[in-house]
Scaffold this active site. Structure first.
Site, PDB file in Angstrom:
ATOM      1  N   ASP A 222       0.832  -1.206   0.000  1.00 30.50           N
ATOM      2  CA  ASP A 222       0.000   0.000   0.000  1.00 30.50           C
ATOM      3  C   ASP A 222       0.870   1.263   0.000  1.00 30.50           C
ATOM      4  O   ASP A 222       1.800   1.383   0.799  1.00 30.50           O
ATOM      5  CB  ASP A 222      -0.887   0.030   1.236  1.00 30.50           C
ATOM      6  CG  ASP A 222      -1.746  -1.211   1.409  1.00 30.50           C
ATOM      7  OD1 ASP A 222      -1.277  -2.316   1.090  1.00 30.50           O
ATOM      8  OD2 ASP A 222      -2.882  -1.074   1.895  1.00 30.50           O
ATOM      9  N   HIS A 224      -1.111   4.402  -0.603  1.00 30.36           N
ATOM     10  CA  HIS A 224      -2.187   5.235  -0.036  1.00 30.36           C
ATOM     11  C   HIS A 224      -1.947   6.735  -0.150  1.00 30.36           C
ATOM     12  O   HIS A 224      -2.042   7.471   0.834  1.00 30.36           O
ATOM     13  CB  HIS A 224      -2.416   4.863   1.425  1.00 30.36           C
ATOM     14  CG  HIS A 224      -3.403   3.757   1.604  1.00 30.36           C
ATOM     15  ND1 HIS A 224      -4.682   3.791   1.092  1.00 30.36           N
ATOM     16  CD2 HIS A 224      -3.295   2.563   2.235  1.00 30.36           C
ATOM     17  CE1 HIS A 224      -5.320   2.677   1.408  1.00 30.36           C
ATOM     18  NE2 HIS A 224      -4.493   1.904   2.093  1.00 30.36           N
ATOM     19  N   ASP A 251      -4.022  -0.566  -3.418  1.00 35.20           N
ATOM     20  CA  ASP A 251      -4.194   0.568  -2.499  1.00 35.20           C
ATOM     21  C   ASP A 251      -3.189   1.682  -2.774  1.00 35.20           C
ATOM     22  O   ASP A 251      -2.447   2.123  -1.905  1.00 35.20           O
ATOM     23  CB  ASP A 251      -4.137   0.105  -1.036  1.00 35.20           C
ATOM     24  CG  ASP A 251      -5.437  -0.520  -0.577  1.00 35.20           C
ATOM     25  OD1 ASP A 251      -6.273  -0.858  -1.438  1.00 35.20           O
ATOM     26  OD2 ASP A 251      -5.633  -0.697   0.645  1.00 35.20           O
ATOM     27  N   ASP A 254      -6.509   6.863  -1.848  1.00 35.76           N
ATOM     28  CA  ASP A 254      -7.295   7.069  -0.622  1.00 35.76           C
ATOM     29  C   ASP A 254      -6.387   7.350   0.577  1.00 35.76           C
ATOM     30  O   ASP A 254      -5.232   6.956   0.619  1.00 35.76           O
ATOM     31  CB  ASP A 254      -8.217   5.891  -0.306  1.00 35.76           C
ATOM     32  CG  ASP A 254      -9.488   5.892  -1.129  1.00 35.76           C
ATOM     33  OD1 ASP A 254      -9.854   6.959  -1.648  1.00 35.76           O
ATOM     34  OD2 ASP A 254     -10.107   4.819  -1.254  1.00 35.76           O
ATOM     35  N   ARG A 255      -6.983   8.033   1.544  1.00 36.70           N
ATOM     36  CA  ARG A 255      -6.356   8.408   2.819  1.00 36.70           C
ATOM     37  C   ARG A 255      -5.285   9.490   2.628  1.00 36.70           C
ATOM     38  O   ARG A 255      -5.457  10.606   3.057  1.00 36.70           O
ATOM     39  CB  ARG A 255      -5.811   7.185   3.560  1.00 36.70           C
ATOM     40  CG  ARG A 255      -6.908   6.228   4.028  1.00 36.70           C
ATOM     41  CD  ARG A 255      -6.389   5.306   5.117  1.00 36.70           C
ATOM     42  NE  ARG A 255      -7.429   4.427   5.627  1.00 36.70           N
ATOM     43  CZ  ARG A 255      -8.273   4.709   6.601  1.00 36.70           C
ATOM     44  NH1 ARG A 255      -8.215   5.887   7.191  1.00 36.70           N
ATOM     45  NH2 ARG A 255      -9.180   3.846   7.007  1.00 36.70           N
ATOM     46  N   ASN A 283      -8.335  -3.165  -2.403  1.00 39.40           N
ATOM     47  CA  ASN A 283      -9.709  -2.905  -1.984  1.00 39.40           C
ATOM     48  C   ASN A 283     -10.056  -1.417  -2.018  1.00 39.40           C
ATOM     49  O   ASN A 283     -11.234  -1.045  -1.999  1.00 39.40           O
ATOM     50  CB  ASN A 283      -9.981  -3.477  -0.586  1.00 39.40           C
ATOM     51  CG  ASN A 283      -9.233  -2.753   0.513  1.00 39.40           C
ATOM     52  OD1 ASN A 283      -7.998  -2.666   0.461  1.00 39.40           O
ATOM     53  ND2 ASN A 283      -9.939  -2.237   1.492  1.00 39.40           N
ATOM     54  N   HIS A 284      -9.033  -0.550  -2.114  1.00 40.22           N
ATOM     55  CA  HIS A 284      -9.296   0.890  -2.240  1.00 40.22           C
ATOM     56  C   HIS A 284      -9.323   1.359  -3.687  1.00 40.22           C
ATOM     57  O   HIS A 284      -9.547   2.548  -3.931  1.00 40.22           O
ATOM     58  CB  HIS A 284      -8.286   1.702  -1.430  1.00 40.22           C
ATOM     59  CG  HIS A 284      -8.666   1.827   0.005  1.00 40.22           C
ATOM     60  ND1 HIS A 284      -9.397   2.877   0.505  1.00 40.22           N
ATOM     61  CD2 HIS A 284      -8.443   1.000   1.053  1.00 40.22           C
ATOM     62  CE1 HIS A 284      -9.593   2.712   1.801  1.00 40.22           C
ATOM     63  NE2 HIS A 284      -9.023   1.571   2.155  1.00 40.22           N
ATOM     64  N   HIS A 332      -3.653  -8.512  -3.205  1.00 36.98           N
ATOM     65  CA  HIS A 332      -3.737  -7.469  -2.190  1.00 36.98           C
ATOM     66  C   HIS A 332      -4.166  -8.000  -0.820  1.00 36.98           C
ATOM     67  O   HIS A 332      -3.534  -7.707   0.192  1.00 36.98           O
ATOM     68  CB  HIS A 332      -4.699  -6.364  -2.634  1.00 36.98           C
ATOM     69  CG  HIS A 332      -4.772  -5.244  -1.643  1.00 36.98           C
ATOM     70  ND1 HIS A 332      -3.735  -4.355  -1.466  1.00 36.98           N
ATOM     71  CD2 HIS A 332      -5.733  -4.885  -0.748  1.00 36.98           C
ATOM     72  CE1 HIS A 332      -4.058  -3.499  -0.502  1.00 36.98           C
ATOM     73  NE2 HIS A 332      -5.260  -3.797  -0.067  1.00 36.98           N
ATOM     74  N   ARG A 382     -12.005  -6.827  10.245  1.00 38.44           N
ATOM     75  CA  ARG A 382     -12.431  -5.596   9.586  1.00 38.44           C
ATOM     76  C   ARG A 382     -13.942  -5.465   9.520  1.00 38.44           C
ATOM     77  O   ARG A 382     -14.463  -4.398   9.240  1.00 38.44           O
ATOM     78  CB  ARG A 382     -11.897  -5.554   8.148  1.00 38.44           C
ATOM     79  CG  ARG A 382     -10.417  -5.565   8.025  1.00 38.44           C
ATOM     80  CD  ARG A 382      -9.999  -5.695   6.582  1.00 38.44           C
ATOM     81  NE  ARG A 382      -8.561  -5.867   6.460  1.00 38.44           N
ATOM     82  CZ  ARG A 382      -7.691  -4.867   6.355  1.00 38.44           C
ATOM     83  NH1 ARG A 382      -8.112  -3.629   6.333  1.00 38.44           N
ATOM     84  NH2 ARG A 382      -6.403  -5.117   6.251  1.00 38.44           N
ATOM     85  N   HIS A 409      -2.287  -4.797   2.331  1.00 38.86           N
ATOM     86  CA  HIS A 409      -3.609  -4.612   2.944  1.00 38.86           C
ATOM     87  C   HIS A 409      -3.594  -4.253   4.424  1.00 38.86           C
ATOM     88  O   HIS A 409      -4.609  -3.828   4.950  1.00 38.86           O
ATOM     89  CB  HIS A 409      -4.412  -5.897   2.714  1.00 38.86           C
ATOM     90  CG  HIS A 409      -5.896  -5.815   2.969  1.00 38.86           C
ATOM     91  ND1 HIS A 409      -6.664  -4.735   2.637  1.00 38.86           N
ATOM     92  CD2 HIS A 409      -6.753  -6.717   3.528  1.00 38.86           C
ATOM     93  CE1 HIS A 409      -7.929  -4.977   2.957  1.00 38.86           C
ATOM     94  NE2 HIS A 409      -7.997  -6.164   3.506  1.00 38.86           N
TER      95      HIS A 409
END
Length: 479
Positions: A222, A224, A251, A254-255, A283-284, A332, A382, A409
């Site tokens: 990730d 991100h 990923d 995002d964030r 997943n993002h 991922h 999660r 992840h």
């Protein structure tokens, strides 16, 4: 009934947990809270505190369970309602979150922040309902009607021009532009995303590659939206070339608040060297996460809504896994709910029929699952997907002739972790994640002999823009 001695010992453990929490060492904090609960399982504060630490680790399912336990012990515990609402918001259980925010507002009618969060949660629920109502089975391409060739770039545009092919000169200029806070012209954004959408669409769901002699492959987890940390990987480890391939394991966005910059840079390398640069979906790289965690808002703020839509279409075309040298399956999330699932099942998966992963099925599991220490399978920490134990990993590797599974992840404090007797490897490449977790980043180098070399690195300074700056409501910004 806990004795006074046990209560004193448990409180001391909770205090140690609080200290670790303040130092942003969430795993250690959880360990201390758990030990406190083992001594005295009737104190709601222990569960509520652990819920908050689990939120920081994105273990939202565990956070919901802890907050619920705290409420069983103390139905008036406002912090537990609040934390359960935050955790439910994070996994898009907006209706459940709204119910808890209403309780907080009722118990604390003068709490302005709670009122704001409730109002935002209500808006989110309405938006989700609206999007579902207008959803169509097979939407038209976001590129339909977009005449990229006719878009003119002004004479005073101060960047390198892009023709019909990506060039290293353009990428070098892009890296500098992004560091300086500049954007690309929208024509170039459209060109890059369309070119890469077309390339990855034609790739198999599981890309199969070898590491040639005198070359190496770097696997990153990730990133991100942490653009400056991505550049640190390249500075330390070398930039992509035909002798140095890269695989980014989902990923990208995002964030972090430079998600468009990362996506465009990675896409540009993919366009320049499609056979030496690989991208797995995370997943993002999905619509529902992008709408909540900032990427949609960032696209709109820096470019336009259409840019988000074309990115969305390109994300749905990305491969879901890469098989390295027939030894390492890289994806991922992780492994599956059924032991019979094989590499052939991944090969046969038609990802183009299902653009978004949904709540069940092979694609969802590939993007969302996590390892656990206990054997067998368990509910997801999660709140989405499941967890798989070392025996599950062992059987999968044996059945498919694999050395190990490489996945991402999850934050790892050292940037990576080798578990399940060496069969499950997690790599995470966003150091000091969200400016809030004191973790290192890591990447893995793999040569022709297919030996894994782990490299850790620290976060680097970045401009004063906070993570989640483009999230569309403060429900996400506070996590």
């Amino acid at each position: 009934m806990a004795t006074d001695t046990l209560k004193v010992e448990a409180t001391a453990l909770k205090d140690k947990g609080n200290k670790a929490f303040k130092e942003h060492d969430w795993p250690t904090a959880i360990d201390f809270y758990t030990k406190a609960i083992e001594k005295v399982g009737t104190d709601p504060a222990f569960y509520s505190n652990r819920a908050q630490a689990n939120i920081k680790l994105e273990a939202y399912g565990y956070a919901i369970a802890d907050a619920t336990k705290a409420l069983e012990l103390d139905p008036a515990n406002v912090k537990a309602y609040w934390r359960r609402a935050i955790a439910n918001t994070a996994i898009l259980n907006s209706k459940d979150a709204m119910r808890d925010f209403k309780i907080v507002v009722k118990k604390e009618p003068n709490n302005k922040d709670a009122k704001l969060k409730l109002a935002e949660c209500e808006k989110l629920v309405k938006r989700i309902q609206f999007l579902k109502a207008i959803e169509v089975g097979d939407p038209p391409s976001a590129f339909e009607g977009l005449d990229i060739a006719s878009i003119a770039v002004p004479e005073d545009y101060d960047g390198v021009r892009l023709g019909d092919k990506m060039t290293q000169e353009f990428i070098d200029d892009m890296i500098t532009r992004f560091k300086d806070g500049k954007q690309l012209h929208k024509k170039y954004v459209y060109q890059i995303v369309k070119a890469v959408r077309d390339i990855v669409y034609d790739e198999p769901t599981m890309v199969e590659m070898e590491v040639a002699q005198k070359t190496k492959l770097t696997v990153c987890g990730d990133t991100h939206g942490q653009y400056f940390d991505l550049l640190e990987i390249f500075r330390l480890n070398g930039y992509p070339s035909e002798d140095h391939a890269y695989l980014f394991n989902g990923d990208f966005v995002d964030r972090g608040s430079w998600s468009t910059e990362i996506a465009l840079l990675l896409y540009s390398y993919k366009w320049l060297r499609p056979n030496y640069f690989f991208l797995n979906r995370g997943n993002h790289e999905t619509d529902d996460m992008n709408r909540v965690y900032g990427f949609e808002g960032e696209c709109k703020a820096k470019y336009s809504e259409r840019v988000f839509k074309i990115f969305s279409e390109s994300f749905s075309a990305l491969p879901l896994a890469t098989l390295i040298g027939k030894k390492y399956l890289t994806l991922h999330g992780g492994l599956f709910s059924d032991d019979k699932t094989s590499l052939d099942d991944i090969r046969k998966l038609n990802r183009h029929q299902q653009r978004q992963p949904g709540q069940a099925g092979l694609m969802m599991e590939m993007l969302w699952t996590d390892p656990q220490q206990a054997p067998g399978r368990g509910p997801s920490k999660r709140g989405v997907g499941l967890q798989f134990g070392p025996d599950v990993t062992k059987r999968f590797c044996e059945n498919n002739g694999l050395e190990a599974v490489i996945r991402s992840h999850e934050v790892r404090m050292e940037g990576y972790e080798v578990e399940h007797n060496g069969k499950c490897i997690t790599v995470f490449s966003a150091p000091k994640y969200c400016d809030a977790t004191e973790n290192k980043g890591a990447y893995i180098n793999i040569g022709p002999e297919l030996k894994l070399e782990y490299h850790k690195f620290d976060a680097v300074p970045h401009p004063d823009i906070k993570p989640m700056a483009y999230a569309q409501n403060s429900l996400m910004q506070m996590m």
